[in-house]
Design a protein around this motif. Sequence first.
Motif, short mmCIF file in Angstrom:
data_model
loop_
_atom_site.label_atom_id
_atom_site.label_comp_id
_atom_site.label_asym_id
_atom_site.label_seq_id
_atom_site.Cartn_x
_atom_site.Cartn_y
_atom_site.Cartn_z
N GLU A 89 23.92 -1.47 -10.14
CA GLU A 89 24.23 -0.52 -9.07
C GLU A 89 23.71 -1.05 -7.74
N ALA A 90 24.26 -0.46 -6.64
CA ALA A 90 23.80 -0.80 -5.30
C ALA A 90 22.40 -0.20 -5.08
N VAL A 91 21.62 -0.86 -4.22
CA VAL A 91 20.28 -0.40 -3.90
C VAL A 91 20.18 -0.21 -2.39
N ALA A 92 19.75 1.00 -1.98
CA ALA A 92 19.55 1.28 -0.56
C ALA A 92 18.09 1.04 -0.20
N LEU A 93 17.87 0.37 0.95
CA LEU A 93 16.52 0.04 1.39
C LEU A 93 16.16 0.85 2.64
N LYS A 94 14.85 1.12 2.79
CA LYS A 94 14.36 1.78 3.99
C LYS A 94 12.98 1.23 4.30
N LEU A 95 12.80 0.76 5.56
CA LEU A 95 11.54 0.16 5.96
C LEU A 95 10.80 1.12 6.89
N ASP A 96 9.62 1.56 6.48
CA ASP A 96 8.80 2.45 7.29
C ASP A 96 7.52 1.73 7.72
N GLY A 97 6.83 2.34 8.68
CA GLY A 97 5.55 1.81 9.11
C GLY A 97 5.65 0.74 10.19
N LEU A 98 6.83 0.56 10.81
CA LEU A 98 6.95 -0.45 11.85
C LEU A 98 6.10 -0.04 13.06
N PRO A 99 5.21 -0.90 13.52
CA PRO A 99 4.39 -0.55 14.69
C PRO A 99 5.21 -0.64 15.97
N ALA A 100 4.70 -0.02 17.01
CA ALA A 100 5.38 -0.08 18.31
C ALA A 100 5.51 -1.54 18.73
N GLY A 101 6.72 -1.91 19.13
CA GLY A 101 6.99 -3.29 19.54
C GLY A 101 7.68 -4.09 18.47
N VAL A 102 7.89 -3.52 17.31
CA VAL A 102 8.61 -4.22 16.23
C VAL A 102 9.76 -3.33 15.81
N PRO A 120 14.80 7.27 -6.94
CA PRO A 120 13.94 6.58 -5.97
C PRO A 120 12.87 5.77 -6.70
N GLN A 121 12.45 4.67 -6.08
CA GLN A 121 11.43 3.80 -6.67
C GLN A 121 10.18 3.80 -5.78
N PRO A 122 9.04 3.50 -6.34
CA PRO A 122 7.82 3.44 -5.51
C PRO A 122 7.96 2.40 -4.42
N PRO A 123 7.47 2.69 -3.20
CA PRO A 123 7.61 1.73 -2.10
C PRO A 123 6.72 0.50 -2.33
N VAL A 124 7.13 -0.60 -1.73
CA VAL A 124 6.35 -1.83 -1.76
C VAL A 124 5.64 -1.97 -0.41
N VAL A 125 4.34 -2.17 -0.44
CA VAL A 125 3.56 -2.30 0.79
C VAL A 125 3.50 -3.77 1.19
N ILE A 126 3.82 -4.04 2.46
CA ILE A 126 3.87 -5.42 2.98
C ILE A 126 2.88 -5.53 4.13
N ALA A 127 1.96 -6.46 4.00
CA ALA A 127 0.98 -6.67 5.07
C ALA A 127 1.58 -7.56 6.16
N ALA A 128 1.49 -7.10 7.43
CA ALA A 128 2.01 -7.87 8.57
C ALA A 128 0.86 -8.14 9.55
N PRO A 149 -2.83 -6.10 15.98
CA PRO A 149 -3.33 -7.20 15.14
C PRO A 149 -2.86 -7.14 13.69
N MET A 150 -2.63 -5.93 13.14
CA MET A 150 -2.27 -5.85 11.72
C MET A 150 -1.53 -4.54 11.49
N ALA A 151 -0.58 -4.56 10.56
CA ALA A 151 0.17 -3.35 10.19
C ALA A 151 0.58 -3.46 8.73
N ASN A 152 0.71 -2.31 8.08
CA ASN A 152 1.21 -2.25 6.71
C ASN A 152 2.60 -1.63 6.73
N LEU A 153 3.59 -2.42 6.33
CA LEU A 153 4.96 -1.95 6.27
C LEU A 153 5.24 -1.42 4.86
N SER A 154 6.07 -0.39 4.79
CA SER A 154 6.40 0.23 3.50
C SER A 154 7.90 0.11 3.27
#
Length: 775
Positions: A704-717, A764-772, A746-751
């Motif tokens: 099946e198709a998978v829909a993505l959503k990126l949260d937690g973007l800091p100001a300027g990204v 829905p699936q649990p979000p993946v946390v990405i360190a930026a 200096p650092m942000a966690n994207l979800s």
Amino acid sequence: MIRHLALLVALASPLTAAAAPPTVARVSPRGAERGKPVEVVIAGTNLTPQTRLVLPFKAEQTMVPDAKSNPAQARIRLTVDAAVPVGIYPARVATEDGLAPLFLFCIDHFPAINEVEDNSSFDKAQKVDVPVVVNGECAGGDIDCFRFNAKQGQRLVVETEAARLGSGIVPQLRLTDSKNRFLAADDSQSLRGDCRIVFTAPADGDYVVEISDTRYRGAAPPFYRLKIADYDIVEEIFPLGGRRGDTVAFTLRGGSLANPVEVRRPLDDAQTTGTAFLALDGVGKPGALPALLAVGDLPERAWTKTDGKDPKALDILPPLTINGRLEAKGDIDRFQFPVAAGQRYRLRVQAESLGSNLDGVLRVSDQAGKQLALVDDVDVPAVVPGQPPTKAADPVVDLTVPAGVTLLKVELFDQRHRGGLNFVYRLSVEAVVPDFELRLPATEVNVPRGGSSILFIPVIRQGFTGSIQLAIPDLPPGVTATGGDVPANGTSGILTLSAAAGATLAAPVLLRVEGKATSDGKELRRVAEQKLVLGKEVNPSTSVLSLPNFALALTGAEPFAVQGPAMLDVVRGYATPLPITLTRTPEAMALPIEVTASLPQLTPPGQPLPATIFALTPGSAAANILTITLTLTPGPQVPEGKTALVVQGKTKIANVDRLAVGPLVAINVLRPYRIEIQAGDVILTPGQTITLKGKIVRQAVFKEAVALKLDGLPAGVTLAAPLAPIAPTAADFQIELKVDPKYAVPMANLSLGSTTTIGGVAHPQPPVVIAAKLK
């Protein structure tokens, strides 16, 4: 008493397909005088000429034959060995077809007789000779009266043995003289639900004792044992327990003892429950039932105060159990110990639950005297499922040390500011660590040869959230156990016991369920306990008996058996075939068999399984069919990981429902997919476009198709372009991020969240946390 079981019955005969374990509705009498024969009458179902008692003490028993076999009644002539200590013991009824549930049986020092109706009034009181134990029944509003003769100055004890044996009555006693003048009464149920009157006859003559239910509505079973005799009773035992494996000196005071008596008793190092019984045989005039003691694992300290004054605080160092007493009216015992902010401590009093008169109150303060906790009665979770919690007089408090606190001051006093004889207690202070308890819901398990039986083990978590592995050690040959996986945060475990078709047991065996887990690198081992509620409508802390074992017996084979696979992987949202194999005896070949399955770890026993959690399509195997396939579909709410499935088959033989249970099926619930992000942190370079690469790792059935959503973007990204769905069957994806030239976070966690739709249902699936990080 409970751990060692000298099984007196041999059960080796093969069973017919129609054999069923016995059930017991009534046992009379519920006790015996040691060394003297008594006829025990058992009423129930499925009783056979091979009916026997399974007892934890030495005794001889002989079946008393009836002129015609009667499956509803059995009579056994029982002679208890004269050396058996006075006490209350677990007993069971067994046939060659299995075991009936446990009941309690009392061994007494005095001769026994049976109640004779009509004895419901003073004028109709039944004449008895003391010493005596009367075996009777007091259902509903029944009142039973007994007349006995005593000499002036003769001291007698009148005591009920009812609530402590699991009777449904809440007993009360009333004593009058030969002219029906009131002398004494007791409706306190202070003897773990039972009552006692101690009196000295003021003159030669007859006396009448009346026993009834305190609310005149005695419930089933309404039996009692009324003891009238001269024997010594003990009012205070100090200490109220000791450390497991130690030999403890106990001082007995009060009651009918002229002077204190000291007895030394070892506390069994192998004991698995937190209580034991102190036998009183050999202490004064015999006849008293044993006293209940606590068995602990902490270091012990006895604190005796001989000057009669309220002492200053005792300095202690946890972990520790303090054995003390409130010597006089208004006494307050005080303790103190150094602490650090953030530490957690549990303070627990054991007093009333062990027979003390103390209705304890705990007050905890800091070094400046500021009150941090005040605890009186506490809620006790219901031992019987479905019942509301009740109150217990022994206080317990868990306390986290606040900031700035360096010393805890503890005060223990009686709620009514009493003190004196039998105001003894145990105060345990220890650090709170993650832990768990296990409950044993059955005292017996009957396993059909060639079949299986289920054990559902509730888990009570006390801060421990990890997985637990259940096991049953020392299984007899031919018997195996499957299952036992309790997932992280799980509240129950499932075990199935299976017996080979040719398995035999010379006698029922006692087994236990053990749970093993690891917490902070340390191994936790706990034993499942059966909590038996004894007296009715009384404080549960004084009427609960803990048993660490269950009895296992084998029964005849069912006319059919069901079995699923040992393990099955299922993917959330997708139907999975569940193949079932049936084994039939010739009598069952022509019968239709309804086959279904349940997942008790996800739904309480007896409750239907919601289709939103697991959709299960049952099936019906027509005559002669030996295989059938069910369909199992886990919904989006099913927890990922291991759970347990129980397969069941049902049919009618001679218009009677017959149920067969199969060995446990281990179910491994899988996500339809997971997201993997390219290794390494995301480096955000001001003024640049950053590419974030990832992959959809799919289960084979997931297309099946998978829909993505990126949260937690800091100001300027920002996203360089809207996120497009990942096409069906596609795997790799990338996300473009635009970084503002002036970006300075200096650092942000994207979800990175994701969802898919399977069969019209969102997953829905649990979000993946990405360190930026900023370059």
